[in-house]
Design an enzyme around this catalytic site. Structure first.
Site, PDB file in Angstrom:
ATOM      1  CG  ASP A   1     -74.013 -46.826 -89.075  1.00 24.51           C
ATOM      2  OD1 ASP A   1     -73.383 -47.891 -88.498  1.00 24.51           O
ATOM      3  OD2 ASP A   1     -72.913 -45.903 -89.682  1.00 24.51           O
TER       4      ASP A   1
ATOM      5  CG  HIS B   1     -71.500 -42.129 -78.815  1.00 24.44           C
ATOM      6  ND1 HIS B   1     -70.797 -41.461 -79.559  1.00 24.44           N
ATOM      7  CD2 HIS B   1     -71.200 -41.875 -77.827  1.00 24.44           C
ATOM      8  CE1 HIS B   1     -69.771 -41.258 -78.975  1.00 24.44           C
ATOM      9  NE2 HIS B   1     -69.855 -41.484 -77.673  1.00 24.44           N
TER      10      HIS B   1
END
Ligand code: BJW
Ligand code: ZN
Length: 247
Positions: free
Chosen positions: A103, A118
């Site tokens: 994010d 990730h």
């Protein structure tokens, strides 16, 4: 919430500190975790949405999901937990923050160096020729983004199950896990490897490993200490106490 003195002492005296974060640190920013009761995997299937097989079978469905999540993230703000970690970075000359989150909230809170294990929700690339893609991914009438170079499907630059993590970021995260005095594992269930193995590397060589999570996890028994609480509450308090102890 009481933070035991031993944790403050260890952090105040540490020269090298490593941190791993997971979805829980962004929960207080309104971003859903994966494995909590109302988490993403309670409603969506990881096989369908977070794997290459799922993407190849139904790119439209995968893009709908990622476009939705991009909207949520765009409208979210970093919370006190993210800001506290940006503060912590400034307090140590040997510090590393690895995140499983996509994010970018750590960067938006001011963390200078973030190892994205990730990937992220900002970049996209072609699944066929691997060229980066800078165009719009949310298209009308159920269209999916296609590569202007080769016509291949565009995919988000995230790491799906069965895919390797970015080698350089993982290596750097493993290297500091091998030398740090204190390791903080924050807001992660410790269920997904190899990221979940990082605090275990530190624990095996007897570094002081602290887990910050409202719940115990399957890896809690391997750690030196567990602080039960939300990271947005615990981390600012922790940073305040370390600063006081170092005065
Ligand atoms: C709060 C809070 C608050 C709530 N404050 N806390 C060894 C053993 C077994 C399996 C494997 C293994 N090695 C590899 C595997 C396979 C697999 C794996 O680990 N599977 C397990 C599930 C069994 N790993 C992989 O496939 C990885 N690749 C790999 O290993 O490559 C080598 C390889 C190649 C070929 C074949 C085999 C291996 C890749 C993993 C990629 C994970 N991808 C996802 C999706 C990313 C993109 C996206 O977001 O869409 O990453 S899955 C999802 O899980 C996401 C997360 O980053 C990841 C971890 O989740 P996280 O962050 O821990 O969230 P939760 O929800 O699980 O936990 C949240 C926690 O927060 C909870 O504990 C709450 O209590 C807490 N919390 N509120 C603090 N306010
Ligand atoms: Zn292409």
């Amino acid at each position: 919430m009481e933070i035991p003195d031993i944790i403050i002492d260890k952090l105040a005296g540490a020269e090298s500190v490593a941190v791993l974060t997971g979805a829980g640190i962004s929960a207080e920013s309104g971003i859903k975790t994966f494995r909590d009761q109302d988490g993403l995997w309670a409603k969506f299937s990881p096989e369908e949405l977070a794997s290459m097989d799922g993407f190849l079978a139904n790119p439209k469905r995968v893009w709908e999901w990622y476009n939705l999540r991009m909207e949520v993230v765009k409208n979210a703000e970093p919370n006190p937990g993210h800001f506290a970690l940006a503060e912590l970075e400034k307090m140590y000359s040997d510090f590393s923050l690895a995140t499983q989150n996509i994010d970018r909230l750590h960067q938006r809170a001011g963390s200078k160096k973030v190892l994205e294990l990730h990937g992220n929700l900002v970049e996209n690339f072609c699944n066929k020729c691997h060229a980066p893609f800078h165009g719009e991914t949310a298209l009308p009438n159920g269209q999916v983004p296609l590569c202007p170079e080769c016509g291949g499907n565009i995919r988000p630059a995230v790491v799906w199950f069965g895919e390797n993590l970015p080698a350089e970021a993982l290596l750097e995260a493993e290297t500091i896990a091998r030398r740090c005095d204190v390791y903080l594992t924050i807001g992660t269930s410790g269920a997904v490897y190899p990221a979940a193995g990082l605090p275990l590397i530190a624990a095996r060589r007897k570094a002081f490993v602290v887990e910050i999570n409202p719940k115990e996890t399957e890896v809690t028994p391997y750690f030196s200490a567990h602080i039960s609480g939300a990271s947005g509450v615990v981390l600012p308090e922790l940073v305040k106490k370390i600063k006081q102890a170092r005065k």
